[in-house]
Design an enzyme around this catalytic site. Sequence first.
Site, PDB file in Angstrom:
ATOM      1  N   ASP A  30      81.566  29.815  78.565  1.00  0.00           N
ATOM      2  CA  ASP A  30      80.344  29.706  77.766  1.00  0.00           C
ATOM      3  C   ASP A  30      80.416  28.472  76.872  1.00  0.00           C
ATOM      4  O   ASP A  30      81.190  28.431  75.910  1.00  0.00           O
ATOM      5  CB  ASP A  30      80.160  30.948  76.902  1.00  0.00           C
ATOM      6  CG  ASP A  30      79.849  32.196  77.705  1.00  0.00           C
ATOM      7  OD1 ASP A  30      79.499  32.072  78.891  1.00  0.00           O
ATOM      8  OD2 ASP A  30      79.957  33.297  77.132  1.00  0.00           O
ATOM      9  N   ASN A 201      67.469  46.871  78.801  1.00  0.00           N
ATOM     10  CA  ASN A 201      66.930  46.795  77.444  1.00  0.00           C
ATOM     11  C   ASN A 201      65.470  47.223  77.439  1.00  0.00           C
ATOM     12  O   ASN A 201      64.898  47.539  78.486  1.00  0.00           O
ATOM     13  CB  ASN A 201      67.138  45.407  76.829  1.00  0.00           C
ATOM     14  CG  ASN A 201      66.354  44.308  77.532  1.00  0.00           C
ATOM     15  OD1 ASN A 201      65.258  44.528  78.058  1.00  0.00           O
ATOM     16  ND2 ASN A 201      66.902  43.101  77.534  1.00  0.00           N
ATOM     17  N   ASP A 282      76.830  43.478  76.621  1.00  0.00           N
ATOM     18  CA  ASP A 282      77.991  43.677  77.490  1.00  0.00           C
ATOM     19  C   ASP A 282      79.048  44.539  76.805  1.00  0.00           C
ATOM     20  O   ASP A 282      79.712  45.359  77.455  1.00  0.00           O
ATOM     21  CB  ASP A 282      78.587  42.330  77.889  1.00  0.00           C
ATOM     22  CG  ASP A 282      77.632  41.496  78.706  1.00  0.00           C
ATOM     23  OD1 ASP A 282      76.815  42.082  79.436  1.00  0.00           O
ATOM     24  OD2 ASP A 282      77.700  40.254  78.618  1.00  0.00           O
TER      25      ASP A 282
END
Length: 334
Positions: A30, A201, A282
């Site tokens: 990332d 979500n 996560d």
Amino acid sequence: MNETFDIRKAFEKISSSSRTIAVLGSMNADYTVETETLPRPGETVFGGPLQILAGGKSANQASAAARIGAQVKLLGALGTDENADFLFSTLAKAGVSMGSIARMEGKSGTTVITVDAHAENTIVYSAGSNAKVTPDYVRSVRGTIQGAAVLGVCFESPMDSVIEAASIAHQSGVKVLLNNSPFRQELPAEIIANIDILLVNEHEISHMLHLSPPPGDDWAELDWDVVTQRLHSLGCNQAVVTLGSQGAYVLDINGFDENCGHFWKFLKAVEVKAVDTTGCGDAFMGAILAGLTAGLSLYDSARLAVYVAGYAATGLGAQSSYGTSRQIVDLLSS
């Protein structure tokens, strides 16, 4: 802490369990920059120092579960670049079993992330070696999947490989938890037939079920009985719908008593000073996987996950923000 839920005992059950979690999917480097505001299209904004952090949805989930004491085996592929060594060692240090990871010529998976002053983020994903996780590879690790108590999957791996893994698990009596992310509005029949629990979500569930978001994003106003019924009609009897800082809804036709009036329950989020929400979803899934493997109900696993995800929001990055059971308890106790 909630008197009816002892988080310490939940962590003890997880750390003492000999059953394993298998997680199939992605590992990413990332590339993360903090900014005051997120750039609009065509706009350039100033950012802080570039940081390279360990990520990838599946790697994050595995790391979160391992750090709270679960036995986790990660299945996937890394490249032959420097990022591959960095990702492998970071996950191994977190306690994730990396013995089944394949090495593929080329780049490992990467993401480019910007995080603003309100802890909101934007993420661009480049699959790299994650795209090379084939059904043949999945079949080569069949024994690891069959030996697990729970399999976690998402869509940062090729769809045919996810289907293969879910099928192997389902046929072997291994519980399958699917995180529908990156989001797919229409799930293949082969996926629905082989999963036990869906994690999405609030925006994803409204798109999946063709429901209009409630006014002002007040998700308590959504008819959760309708959500439960529509998921059941799709073949999904258990689901968790996360609401970010608002909390989560647990839908469970199998586990909630109809005499309670509903097949769903609401969980309030833990109030923390958020720094970065990257990887919180996560962490939530990793904690659910850990709870299920230790014999907790879906609802209690989600209650645990609220705390684990809340802790993750207090640090920068995904895996770098995850806490051990002791760190989580210490923070929440204070």
